[in-house]
Design an enzyme around this catalytic site. Structure first.
Site, PDB file in Angstrom:
ATOM      1  N   ASP A 211       0.817  -1.215   0.000  1.00 56.45           N
ATOM      2  CA  ASP A 211       0.000   0.000   0.000  1.00 56.45           C
ATOM      3  C   ASP A 211       0.849   1.263   0.000  1.00 56.45           C
ATOM      4  OD1 ASP A 211      -2.463   1.589   0.308  1.00 56.45           O
ATOM      5  OD2 ASP A 211      -1.699   1.955   2.329  1.00 56.45           O
ATOM      6  N   MET A 212       1.890   1.271   0.789  1.00 58.45           N
ATOM      7  CA  MET A 212       2.699   2.484   0.918  1.00 58.45           C
ATOM      8  C   MET A 212       3.631   2.701  -0.270  1.00 58.45           C
ATOM      9  SD  MET A 212       3.434   2.682   4.973  1.00 58.45           S
ATOM     10  CE  MET A 212       3.967   4.396   4.860  1.00 58.45           C
TER      11      MET A 212
END
Length: 162
Positions: free
Chosen positions: A134-135
């Site tokens: 996600d990051m």
């Protein structure tokens, strides 16, 4: 010598319906499980590695993944329907880079209880991997969560060392 017939532990043999395993007659022992997830970020993202982390606008990737994995391990019973709710006594997540430039997430969960913590360790490693995805997805979607596996478990009826 006959081997005992293996059955699925979460199926009631009388009704064939799902059921939580009854651990009431089990012994309380110290139980430890170690799990691992491997994430391939690729050179486009790995070039941003500085020291022991990748800094993004969302914050430090690995530090955030450690917190997310720990939180997830503590919530395993909320995510996996037939898991027993456990008060973990320890959850440690370590993130390293291997020779192939892959991110290796190790999660070790421990408890003194009647049931094991394999699912907590696997959940912690998995959610840490998903957090890294996600990051880092703003850089590239060519991210592969290659593998999540149980490495070891001790303290129950049968130990495992994969």
């Amino acid at each position: 010598m006959n081997q005992p017939v293996k059955t699925f532990s979460h199926i009631n043999p009388d009704t064939n319906y799902p059921t939580m395993v009854d651990v009431s007659d089990k012994q309380v022992t110290k139980r430890i499980a170690k799990a691992q997830s491997t994430v391939v970020l690729g050179p486009e993202i790995m070039q941003h590695l500085q020291g022991n982390d990748i800094q993004t606008k969302k914050g430090p990737v690995f530090q955030t993944a450690i917190i997310a994995g720990t939180m997830a391990a503590k919530k395993t019973a909320d995510l996996i329907p037939l898991c027993h709710p456990l008060a973990l006594e320890s959850c440690k997540i370590e993130i390293t880079i291997n020779e192939e430039q892959e991110v290796v997430i190790g999660c070790t969960a421990a408890i003194t209880s009647k049931t094991g913590v394999e699912m907590e360790a696997l959940t912690g490693a998995s959610v840490a991997a998903l957090t890294i995805y996600d990051m880092c997805k703003a850089f590239s979607h060519n991210i592969l969560i290659k593998e999540t596996k149980l490495l070891e478990k001790t303290g129950g009826k049968s130990d495992f060392n994969g």
